[in-house]
Structure formats: structure tokens, C-alpha cells
Design an enzyme around this catalytic site. Sequence first.
Site, PDB file in Angstrom:
ATOM      1  N   GLY A 165       0.829  -1.312  -0.027  1.00  0.00           N
ATOM      2  CA  GLY A 165       0.099  -0.231   0.012  1.00  0.00           C
ATOM      3  C   GLY A 165       0.780   1.289   0.036  1.00  0.00           C
ATOM      4  O   GLY A 165       0.339   2.302  -0.236  1.00  0.00           O
TER       5      GLY A 165
ATOM      6  N   ILE B 178       0.317   2.259  -7.072  1.00  0.00           N
ATOM      7  CA  ILE B 178      -1.269   1.934  -7.246  1.00  0.00           C
ATOM      8  C   ILE B 178      -2.064   1.695  -5.867  1.00  0.00           C
ATOM      9  O   ILE B 178      -2.961   2.056  -5.314  1.00  0.00           O
ATOM     10  CB  ILE B 178      -1.416   0.761  -8.085  1.00  0.00           C
ATOM     11  CG1 ILE B 178      -0.834   0.992  -9.677  1.00  0.00           C
ATOM     12  CG2 ILE B 178      -3.051   0.726  -8.444  1.00  0.00           C
ATOM     13  CD1 ILE B 178      -0.889  -0.323 -10.508  1.00  0.00           C
TER      14      ILE B 178
ATOM     15  N   LEU C  18       8.318  -1.663   2.626  1.00  0.00           N
ATOM     16  CA  LEU C  18       9.160  -0.175   2.190  1.00  0.00           C
ATOM     17  C   LEU C  18      10.356  -0.546   1.534  1.00  0.00           C
ATOM     18  O   LEU C  18      11.685  -0.302   2.070  1.00  0.00           O
ATOM     19  CB  LEU C  18       9.097   0.501   3.552  1.00  0.00           C
ATOM     20  CG  LEU C  18       8.169   1.081   4.170  1.00  0.00           C
ATOM     21  CD1 LEU C  18       8.361   1.962   5.504  1.00  0.00           C
ATOM     22  CD2 LEU C  18       7.271   1.862   3.346  1.00  0.00           C
ATOM     23  N   THR C  19      10.306  -1.183   0.437  1.00  0.00           N
ATOM     24  CA  THR C  19      11.515  -1.704  -0.407  1.00  0.00           C
ATOM     25  C   THR C  19      11.959  -0.167  -1.087  1.00  0.00           C
ATOM     26  O   THR C  19      11.249   0.831  -0.744  1.00  0.00           O
ATOM     27  CB  THR C  19      11.116  -2.396  -1.686  1.00  0.00           C
ATOM     28  OG1 THR C  19      10.219  -1.838  -2.452  1.00  0.00           O
ATOM     29  CG2 THR C  19      10.588  -3.657  -1.031  1.00  0.00           C
TER      30      THR C  19
ATOM     31  N   THR D 260       9.375 -12.339  -3.853  1.00  0.00           N
ATOM     32  CA  THR D 260       8.075 -11.626  -3.360  1.00  0.00           C
ATOM     33  C   THR D 260       6.949 -12.098  -4.257  1.00  0.00           C
ATOM     34  O   THR D 260       5.792 -12.311  -3.620  1.00  0.00           O
ATOM     35  CB  THR D 260       8.492  -9.835  -3.669  1.00  0.00           C
ATOM     36  OG1 THR D 260       9.271  -9.819  -2.572  1.00  0.00           O
ATOM     37  CG2 THR D 260       7.052  -9.235  -3.499  1.00  0.00           C
TER      38      THR D 260
ATOM     39  N   THR E 134      -1.163  -8.494 -13.811  1.00  0.00           N
ATOM     40  CA  THR E 134      -0.953  -7.497 -14.776  1.00  0.00           C
ATOM     41  C   THR E 134      -1.054  -8.065 -16.488  1.00  0.00           C
ATOM     42  O   THR E 134      -1.018  -9.363 -16.403  1.00  0.00           O
ATOM     43  CB  THR E 134       0.832  -7.259 -14.843  1.00  0.00           C
ATOM     44  OG1 THR E 134       1.036  -6.627 -15.928  1.00  0.00           O
ATOM     45  CG2 THR E 134       1.594  -8.370 -14.491  1.00  0.00           C
ATOM     46  N   ASP E 135      -1.590  -7.340 -17.154  1.00  0.00           N
ATOM     47  CA  ASP E 135      -1.615  -7.582 -18.681  1.00  0.00           C
ATOM     48  C   ASP E 135      -0.310  -8.308 -19.281  1.00  0.00           C
ATOM     49  O   ASP E 135      -0.256  -9.022 -20.344  1.00  0.00           O
ATOM     50  CB  ASP E 135      -1.858  -6.565 -19.614  1.00  0.00           C
ATOM     51  CG  ASP E 135      -1.086  -5.558 -19.681  1.00  0.00           C
ATOM     52  OD1 ASP E 135      -0.008  -5.601 -18.972  1.00  0.00           O
ATOM     53  OD2 ASP E 135      -1.568  -4.509 -20.649  1.00  0.00           O
ATOM     54  N   GLU E 136       0.827  -8.116 -18.312  1.00  0.00           N
ATOM     55  CA  GLU E 136       2.103  -8.652 -18.974  1.00  0.00           C
ATOM     56  C   GLU E 136       2.275 -10.263 -19.026  1.00  0.00           C
ATOM     57  O   GLU E 136       2.868 -10.827 -19.504  1.00  0.00           O
ATOM     58  CB  GLU E 136       3.182  -8.068 -18.147  1.00  0.00           C
ATOM     59  CG  GLU E 136       3.249  -6.594 -18.471  1.00  0.00           C
ATOM     60  CD  GLU E 136       4.440  -5.718 -18.241  1.00  0.00           C
ATOM     61  OE1 GLU E 136       5.460  -6.448 -18.101  1.00  0.00           O
ATOM     62  OE2 GLU E 136       4.421  -4.750 -17.970  1.00  0.00           O
TER      63      GLU E 136
ATOM     64  N   TYR F 142      10.073 -10.646 -14.648  1.00  0.00           N
ATOM     65  CA  TYR F 142       8.766 -10.024 -14.009  1.00  0.00           C
ATOM     66  C   TYR F 142       7.357 -10.502 -14.063  1.00  0.00           C
ATOM     67  O   TYR F 142       6.933 -11.145 -13.313  1.00  0.00           O
ATOM     68  CB  TYR F 142       8.741  -8.518 -14.024  1.00  0.00           C
ATOM     69  CG  TYR F 142       7.515  -7.789 -13.686  1.00  0.00           C
ATOM     70  CD1 TYR F 142       7.079  -7.728 -12.632  1.00  0.00           C
ATOM     71  CD2 TYR F 142       6.456  -7.283 -14.811  1.00  0.00           C
ATOM     72  CE1 TYR F 142       5.762  -7.265 -12.217  1.00  0.00           C
ATOM     73  CE2 TYR F 142       5.575  -6.674 -14.430  1.00  0.00           C
ATOM     74  CZ  TYR F 142       4.998  -6.656 -13.210  1.00  0.00           C
ATOM     75  OH  TYR F 142       3.994  -6.286 -12.815  1.00  0.00           O
TER      76      TYR F 142
ATOM     77  N   LYS G 236       5.026 -12.879 -11.736  1.00  0.00           N
ATOM     78  CA  LYS G 236       3.512 -12.516 -11.491  1.00  0.00           C
ATOM     79  C   LYS G 236       2.577 -13.838 -12.284  1.00  0.00           C
ATOM     80  O   LYS G 236       1.604 -13.941 -11.309  1.00  0.00           O
ATOM     81  CB  LYS G 236       3.186 -11.337 -12.407  1.00  0.00           C
ATOM     82  CG  LYS G 236       3.745 -10.108 -11.914  1.00  0.00           C
ATOM     83  CD  LYS G 236       3.397  -9.808 -10.514  1.00  0.00           C
ATOM     84  CE  LYS G 236       2.051  -9.115 -10.475  1.00  0.00           C
ATOM     85  NZ  LYS G 236       1.577  -8.663  -8.972  1.00  0.00           N
TER      86      LYS G 236
ATOM     87  N   ASN H  48      -0.368   1.559 -15.634  1.00  0.00           N
ATOM     88  CA  ASN H  48      -1.009   2.673 -14.844  1.00  0.00           C
ATOM     89  C   ASN H  48      -0.088   3.822 -15.198  1.00  0.00           C
ATOM     90  O   ASN H  48       1.068   3.663 -15.184  1.00  0.00           O
ATOM     91  CB  ASN H  48      -1.062   2.272 -13.443  1.00  0.00           C
ATOM     92  CG  ASN H  48      -2.325   1.290 -13.294  1.00  0.00           C
ATOM     93  OD1 ASN H  48      -2.982   1.569 -12.568  1.00  0.00           O
ATOM     94  ND2 ASN H  48      -2.390   0.327 -14.074  1.00  0.00           N
TER      95      ASN H  48
ATOM     96  N   ASN I   3       5.284   4.181 -27.544  1.00  0.00           N
ATOM     97  CA  ASN I   3       6.176   4.787 -26.735  1.00  0.00           C
ATOM     98  C   ASN I   3       6.675   6.125 -27.114  1.00  0.00           C
ATOM     99  O   ASN I   3       6.823   7.061 -26.439  1.00  0.00           O
ATOM    100  CB  ASN I   3       7.404   3.956 -26.052  1.00  0.00           C
ATOM    101  CG  ASN I   3       7.092   2.812 -25.502  1.00  0.00           C
ATOM    102  OD1 ASN I   3       6.134   2.722 -24.874  1.00  0.00           O
ATOM    103  ND2 ASN I   3       7.871   1.660 -25.494  1.00  0.00           N
TER     104      ASN I   3
ATOM    105  N   ARG J 216      15.337  -3.133 -24.588  1.00  0.00           N
ATOM    106  CA  ARG J 216      15.255  -3.867 -23.655  1.00  0.00           C
ATOM    107  C   ARG J 216      15.250  -5.353 -24.069  1.00  0.00           C
ATOM    108  O   ARG J 216      14.686  -5.699 -25.199  1.00  0.00           O
ATOM    109  CB  ARG J 216      14.165  -3.638 -22.806  1.00  0.00           C
ATOM    110  CG  ARG J 216      13.579  -4.560 -21.965  1.00  0.00           C
ATOM    111  CD  ARG J 216      12.212  -4.401 -21.379  1.00  0.00           C
ATOM    112  NE  ARG J 216      12.156  -3.310 -20.494  1.00  0.00           N
ATOM    113  CZ  ARG J 216      11.033  -2.717 -19.991  1.00  0.00           C
ATOM    114  NH1 ARG J 216       9.816  -3.338 -20.619  1.00  0.00           N
ATOM    115  NH2 ARG J 216      10.975  -1.539 -19.183  1.00  0.00           N
TER     116      ARG J 216
END
Length: 334
Positions: A8, A12, A35-36, A98, A123-125, A147, A151, A177, A246, A270
Site C-alpha cells: 500500500g 497503485i 518499504l523497499t 516476493t 498484470t496484462d504482461e 517480472y 507474476k 498505469n 512509446n 530492452r
Amino acid sequence: MRIVVTGGAGFIGSNFVRLVLAEHPGDKVVVLDKLTYAGNLDNLRDVSGDPRYSFVKGDICDPEAVDEVAAGADAIVNFAAETHVDRSISGPEDFIRTDVIGTHVLLDAVRARGVARFLQISTDEVYGDIAEGASVETDVLRPSSPYSASKASGELLVLAYRRTYGTPIVMTRSSNNYGPWQYPEKIVPLFVTNALDRQALPIYGDGRNVRDWIYVDDNCRALDLVLREGADGEIYNVGGGNEVANLDLTRGILAELGLGEELVRYVTDRPGHDRRYALDCAKVRALGWEPRVSFAEGLARTVAWYGEHREWWEKIKSGEWRSYYERQYHGLTT
Ligand code: NAD
Ligand code: TYD
């Protein structure tokens, strides 16, 4: 309702906490956040005096910390994650820890404490890129980066807990987002803050990769709706319906600031860079949601917000961010 919001203090998550406290006077919110580098209590400062809000510093991979907040919770919303594709390419371990193990620890706590609802923020990824058309919730997952693979792995555990143990879950897959309080490593806040400082804007590859952009408030309203009214066990795509390359996004930011393209730099692409994401959002729209903020309006609001909140991002950019930027962009400045 007592809602535990993991992650939180991030982008987001903090916008979601603000929305829940504003829209649901009877709700209480407990934020659990490690709190990273991406977590920031400044993001929640404006709600910190609200008696319905409390903060616990803790790791979702720590079963004791998770059990403590899960006891008495009516719902858990899991935003906590490592979230940046570029960082997952240079070091996937934290992502697997994580995004996979942390999700598992949360699911076990939901089971053990009989929490009535678990909303997994995905995520859409996880779909991988799509050349034409739009991804639907039943599509096969083809994640490209460490990533998105982490997910997707978290998602599979969520779905397996639903099927095996009847764990009450819902899940969202949202598109990119943008808006206030986003850590300036993602393209929008990075380019806006760099442009405000007349620093270079590093575009990967040919700048033609397409993302579907959603203003963060629109996403948070969808998440809140799915949390309360989504059908048990279901997955909902949440996209803004704004497919933008982009390069066009960059031009939009520059135009808001009255700048030309002098700051644009094309840099090495990338690895594994997904070309295009697009979402079919008929399912969440059937719940009664639709985006309210157009891309033009959202971008104008976002550029204005970063212009008005220099103290927020200058503090970030003087810390860990600087060494990350040096590593990632090899000292690119102007
Ligand atoms: P963010 O990086 O801004 O914030 C992540 C938050 O999680 C931070 O506050 C961080 O401290 C916390 N966190 C990280 N590891 C933790 C751990 N082990 N235990 C407890 N807290 C931990 O992320 P964001 O952009 O706000 O994304 C939130 C969620 O939404 C993520 O799950 C992400 O995958 C998902 N998502 C993001 C986007 C996007 O465009 N930003 C799009 C789709 C989905
Ligand atoms: P990003 O904001 O990292 O989000 P994601 O990879 O999760 O979609 O990147 C959005 C797009 O912007 C993606 O196509 C990569 C591109 N990009 C750049 O061209 N330059 C940059 O410096 C960054 C951070 C991203």
C-alpha cells in the site's frame, strides 16, 4: 470491512488506499508494506491521520507478519510485488521471492484465518505480447520477462488454491498505469521528471512498442468494484483502451511541457521487449465499470502533478534511484 492492503505504500496501492478511505466511510485499512526502494510513506502522508488507517512495516514472505494482519481481516488485496521489468532482467531473485513465495504466504494466511476475500493484483504482461486483437481472460499465459513470469507464477498459485482448497479469490490483470506517486523508473514519471529537468529521455529500440495506458484512479475504481462485486474465482482484465506507442507517449509529454524533441535519445533495446499489449475488458465492464479519464486528460493531469510535486520526486532521485539510473542508462544525462 477491514481490508489489508499489501504494498500500500507503492504507486497503485497508495492511490487505492486513498480511494477506499474516501469512498467507504465504514471501512478500515491496514497497510502491510516492506518499504523497499519503491515503497514510500510520503505516498500515504495525507491519510496518515485518519483513524481508520494504520500501517505495519513487514514482508509478505514473513508468515508471522502476515498472520498478524490477516487475523480479523475481511479481505486482503495484494499489491505487494517487485514490479519493474528492467530490474527483473538484471536480477530476478527478488521478483521470484516476493511475487511467488510472498503470494503463497498470503494464500496460506487467507486459508488459516478464514479471510473472506483475496484480491490478487496481476498484470496484462502475463499474456505476453499480442500482435493483433486483444487478450481475453481465458488466453494461455506466455510471460516474456522474469517480472511477468513471476507474476504469472503467483497467479497460478492463486488459481490452484481456489480449485484445491476453495480459497475465495478474485484477480485483476491491468494494463500500464500512470498518474501521481509513481516511482520515477517507469516510463511516464521518468520521462516527465527528466523533461522537467531538461535531461535526456531514453527510448528503447525504435520507440514503436505499444502499451495500453490506464489512469491510476480508473484502475483503482475497477479494483474496488471487483473486490466487492466480482464473482468468486474470476479474473478481470482492466485496461484504459488507450493504445499508444512509446514515441507518441513521449511526444505527448513533451508537448504538455511546450518542448520539442531535442531531449529524445534512442538507446539499446530492452532484451525480450514485448511489442504490444491490448486487453479485452468486456468482463469488468459488465460489472458496471468504465474508464472516466481520457488519455489526453490523464497525461495533462499527470504532467501537472509532477511539476507541482518536485519535492516528492527530487527526494527519490537523490537516493537509491541515482545508482540505479547510472547502471541502467550508463550515465546518460542530456
Ligand atoms: P510499486 O513498485 O510502486 O510498489 C510496490 C510496493 O510493494 C512497494 O510499496 C513495496 O515496498 C512493496 N513491496 C515490495 N516487496 C514487498 C514485500 N516482500 N512485502 C511487502 N511489501 C513489499 O508497484 P505498483 O506499480 O504500485 O504495482 C502494484 C501492483 O500492481 C503490483 O502487484 C504490480 O505487479 C501490479 N501492476 C502494476 C501495473 C503498473 O502499471 N504499475 C500494471 C499492472 C499491474
Ligand atoms: P515501463 O514503464 O518500464 O513499463 P512496462 O515495461 O511494465 O510496460 O515501460 C513502458 C514502455 O516504455 C516499454 O515498452 C519500455 C519503454 N521504456 C523506454 O523506452 N525507456 C525507458 O527508459 C523505460 C523505463 C521504458
